[in-house]
Design an enzyme around this catalytic site. Structure first.
Site, PDB file in Angstrom:
ATOM      1  N   ASN A 186       0.825  -1.207   0.000  1.00 60.05           N
ATOM      2  CA  ASN A 186       0.000   0.000   0.000  1.00 60.05           C
ATOM      3  C   ASN A 186       0.864   1.264   0.000  1.00 60.05           C
ATOM      4  OD1 ASN A 186      -2.100   1.809   0.235  1.00 60.05           O
ATOM      5  ND2 ASN A 186      -3.095   0.756   1.931  1.00 60.05           N
ATOM      6  N   HIS A 209     -14.423  -5.614  10.788  1.00 61.62           N
ATOM      7  CA  HIS A 209     -14.209  -4.310  11.399  1.00 61.62           C
ATOM      8  C   HIS A 209     -15.538  -3.591  11.619  1.00 61.62           C
ATOM      9  CE1 HIS A 209      -9.848  -3.851   9.698  1.00 61.62           C
ATOM     10  NE2 HIS A 209     -10.073  -5.044  10.238  1.00 61.62           N
ATOM     11  N   ARG A 264     -13.903  -6.529  15.508  1.00 62.24           N
ATOM     12  CA  ARG A 264     -12.953  -5.486  15.893  1.00 62.24           C
ATOM     13  C   ARG A 264     -13.701  -4.176  16.052  1.00 62.24           C
ATOM     14  NH1 ARG A 264      -7.986  -2.735  12.533  1.00 62.24           N
ATOM     15  NH2 ARG A 264      -9.644  -1.247  12.050  1.00 62.24           N
ATOM     16  N   TYR A 271      -7.862   6.474  14.085  1.00 65.14           N
ATOM     17  CA  TYR A 271      -7.589   5.351  13.200  1.00 65.14           C
ATOM     18  C   TYR A 271      -8.811   4.418  13.111  1.00 65.14           C
ATOM     19  CZ  TYR A 271      -6.122   0.867  11.513  1.00 65.14           C
ATOM     20  OH  TYR A 271      -6.082  -0.305  10.801  1.00 65.14           O
ATOM     21  N   ASP A 303      -7.539  -2.311  17.859  1.00 59.41           N
ATOM     22  CA  ASP A 303      -6.244  -1.989  17.261  1.00 59.41           C
ATOM     23  C   ASP A 303      -5.768  -0.628  17.757  1.00 59.41           C
ATOM     24  OD1 ASP A 303      -4.032  -1.678  15.668  1.00 59.41           O
ATOM     25  OD2 ASP A 303      -5.089  -1.795  13.754  1.00 59.41           O
ATOM     26  N   HIS A 322      -2.790   0.447  16.793  1.00 62.37           N
ATOM     27  CA  HIS A 322      -2.089   0.870  15.579  1.00 62.37           C
ATOM     28  C   HIS A 322      -0.741   1.526  15.850  1.00 62.37           C
ATOM     29  CE1 HIS A 322      -2.118   1.960  11.192  1.00 62.37           C
ATOM     30  NE2 HIS A 322      -2.695   0.762  11.206  1.00 62.37           N
ATOM     31  N   GLU A 375      -4.285  -5.207  19.570  1.00 64.10           N
ATOM     32  CA  GLU A 375      -3.423  -5.308  18.390  1.00 64.10           C
ATOM     33  C   GLU A 375      -2.466  -4.124  18.286  1.00 64.10           C
ATOM     34  OE1 GLU A 375      -4.169  -4.962  13.558  1.00 64.10           O
ATOM     35  OE2 GLU A 375      -5.752  -5.760  14.843  1.00 64.10           O
ATOM     36  N   GLU A 395       1.561  -7.065  11.466  1.00 65.81           N
ATOM     37  CA  GLU A 395       1.115  -6.810  10.100  1.00 65.81           C
ATOM     38  C   GLU A 395       2.171  -6.098   9.267  1.00 65.81           C
ATOM     39  OE1 GLU A 395      -1.590  -2.825  10.039  1.00 65.81           O
ATOM     40  OE2 GLU A 395      -2.423  -4.508  11.156  1.00 65.81           O
ATOM     41  N   ARG A 409       0.585 -11.676  13.419  1.00 65.30           N
ATOM     42  CA  ARG A 409      -0.348 -11.148  12.424  1.00 65.30           C
ATOM     43  C   ARG A 409       0.280 -10.885  11.069  1.00 65.30           C
ATOM     44  NH1 ARG A 409      -2.954  -7.094  12.167  1.00 65.30           N
ATOM     45  NH2 ARG A 409      -4.702  -8.206  11.280  1.00 65.30           N
ATOM     46  N   HIS A 454      -3.048 -10.779   8.866  1.00 61.00           N
ATOM     47  CA  HIS A 454      -3.526  -9.505   8.343  1.00 61.00           C
ATOM     48  C   HIS A 454      -4.329  -9.773   7.073  1.00 61.00           C
ATOM     49  CE1 HIS A 454      -3.462  -5.224   7.970  1.00 61.00           C
ATOM     50  NE2 HIS A 454      -2.589  -5.150   6.988  1.00 61.00           N
ATOM     51  N   ASP A 485      -6.113  -3.689   1.474  1.00 60.81           N
ATOM     52  CA  ASP A 485      -4.914  -3.283   0.745  1.00 60.81           C
ATOM     53  C   ASP A 485      -3.983  -4.450   0.434  1.00 60.81           C
ATOM     54  OD1 ASP A 485      -3.917  -3.595   3.299  1.00 60.81           O
ATOM     55  OD2 ASP A 485      -3.388  -1.494   3.580  1.00 60.81           O
ATOM     56  N   GLU A 533      -8.324 -12.014   9.777  1.00 56.64           N
ATOM     57  CA  GLU A 533      -8.964 -10.727   9.513  1.00 56.64           C
ATOM     58  C   GLU A 533      -9.686 -10.768   8.170  1.00 56.64           C
ATOM     59  OE1 GLU A 533      -7.799  -5.986   9.572  1.00 56.64           O
ATOM     60  OE2 GLU A 533      -6.226  -7.452   9.136  1.00 56.64           O
ATOM     61  N   TRP A 579       1.776   6.650  12.603  1.00 58.73           N
ATOM     62  CA  TRP A 579       0.413   6.541  12.095  1.00 58.73           C
ATOM     63  C   TRP A 579      -0.120   5.146  12.358  1.00 58.73           C
ATOM     64  CZ3 TRP A 579      -2.111   3.498   8.389  1.00 58.73           C
ATOM     65  CH2 TRP A 579      -3.446   3.857   8.182  1.00 58.73           C
TER      66      TRP A 579
END
Length: 405
Positions: free
Chosen positions: A40, A125, A150, A162, A213, A215, A239, A265, A286, A315, A319, A342, A405
């Site tokens: 991605n 999600h 999730r 996020y 998550d 993130h 996560e 991930e 993951r 994961h 993407d 996932e 991020w």
């Protein structure tokens, strides 16, 4: 019988809503296989790596020598690992497993030792711009049959949380133009997250498996505090609590909380998670097939994790392409220490470009019984969707400091 050779390989980049990188390998006995090399925001880097460096080395090779080809592309390049290299290797690896299973006229999971379960448990999600909207989203996904959920939610006073979409479209973080800048506040998140999880638990009871998550946005001690504050709500996992380049950081988290931890991930190889697994610092690994070197390397990671009671939780976002999802489901069906998969459903447009045999039914997925990994690409349709430059966002703290991020 004459030995089969690789006679052609080409890269197909298409954007049916978002960018995907596909490698198609053809053999002298008329069989072809496809693999996913999507990264991605860096799709063209993988495409160039495949076209300029990998494909010339594949022509004339025996497609049945999957492990030898993997080692050739990994050890033989000298410059090892990294997301671009490993995504390219993954694309080759998936395509070769697809070819081998097609030649055997059986679904891939049979070549991987047969199934260890009847189907694959997946989670989806849910999100909301506030807690009531999140609760509605959870209820809708339960109605769709999901047995694990999730949960992510907008945070009061934080413009960009996020996992929460802008407007009413499905969440897709990649955007055109230069990377979008989002604002983040860890203190506001840490104050809000337990309230969010408590609201979901109160409405849906103690038995629904819930995942969340973080993130990679917390320091180890912040992650430890969050895990401790969530213990009463018995998460299925927390996560990506903290960036995992420093694998020892998870020791500190483990010292303070029993909340199960999942990470990986962004991992590219077994070395990224060696300490996390061997010291039992995580509960779920993951890594995805596309970003961690394909089926061959993910089997190695899963076998190593099984020694330490660590389970898989691959994961599976939008993407990576349906090719990765199909291959992952064969992997999930075959490994003894599978945990959960996932599942972010692709758009209808993407599904048209990538026809596939896998199915979703009442919270479970199955890769199907088609020979190979069961996913193909419609090249004529793919050509109608040219590549578009897109980037994932970046995050800054409220004072402007660049953050994870």
């Amino acid at each position: 019988m004459q030995e089969s050779k690789i006679i052609d390989a080409k890269v197909i980049v298409t954007c049916p809503g978002r960018n995907f990188v596909t490698l198609k390998i053809a053999t002298s006995d008329g069989i072809y296989g496809v693999g996913d090399g999507t990264l991605n925001g860096r799709e063209l880097a993988v495409s160039a790596y495949l076209q300029e460096h990998v494909i010339p080395c594949l022509l004339g090779r025996d497609p049945d020598r999957i492990e030898d080809t993997w080692q050739y592309l990994y050890r033989g390049a000298y410059w090892r690992r990294g997301p671009v290299t490993m995504a390219a290797i993954a694309a080759v690896d998936m395509a070769l497993w697809d070819i081998k299973a097609k030649r055997a006229n059986m679904p891939l999971y049979q070549l991987l030792g047969g199934r260890c379960r009847e189907h694959v448990t997946v989670y989806s999600h849910t999100n909301g711009h506030d807690i009531p909207e999140l609760l509605d989203s959870v209820a809708k996904h339960i109605e769709l049959g999901y047995k694990a959920i999730r949960v992510q939610c907008a945070i009061p006073g934080v413009p960009d949380a996020y996992g929460v979409p802008h407007g009413d479209k499905p969440y897709e973080p990649a955007d055109s133009g230069i990377p979008r800048e989002e604002v983040w506040s860890t203190p506001k998140y840490l104050n809000f997250a337990p309230k969010m999880i408590e609201a979901v638990r109160t409405k849906f009871g103690p038995d629904l498996p819930l995942l969340h998550d973080a993130h990679h946005r917390l320091t180890p001690i912040e992650a430890a505090a969050l895990g401790k504050s969530l213990e009463d709500f018995r998460l299925f996992w927390l996560e990506d609590a903290t960036p995992a380049e420093d694998q020892q950081a998870f020791r500190l988290i483990r010292q303070h909380t029993t909340t199960p931890l999942a990470v990986g991930e962004v991992f590219n190889s077994i070395f990224d998670c060696q300490q996390l697994i061997s010291e039992r610092l995580i509960d779920y690994i993951r890594a995805s097939l596309t970003h961690a070197g394909g089926i061959t390397h993910m089997r190695r990671i899963a076998s190593f994790a099984d020694l330490y009671s660590v389970r898989t939780g691959c994961h599976g976002p939008t993407d990576v392409s349906p090719i990765c999802m199909g291959a992952a489901l064969h992997f999930d069906l075959s490994v003894p220490n599978f945990g959960i998969q996932e599942h972010m459903p692709h758009s209808a447009q993407t599904d048209e470009v990538f026809p596939h045999a896998y199915t979703f039914n009442n919270g479970y997925m199955h890769p199907g019984e088609r020979s190979g990994h069961g996913v193909d690409i419609d090249e004529k349709l793919a050509a109608r969707f040219p590549h578009k430059r897109m980037y994932l966002p970046i995050a800054r703290l409220e004072d402007g400091t660049l953050h994870n991020w």
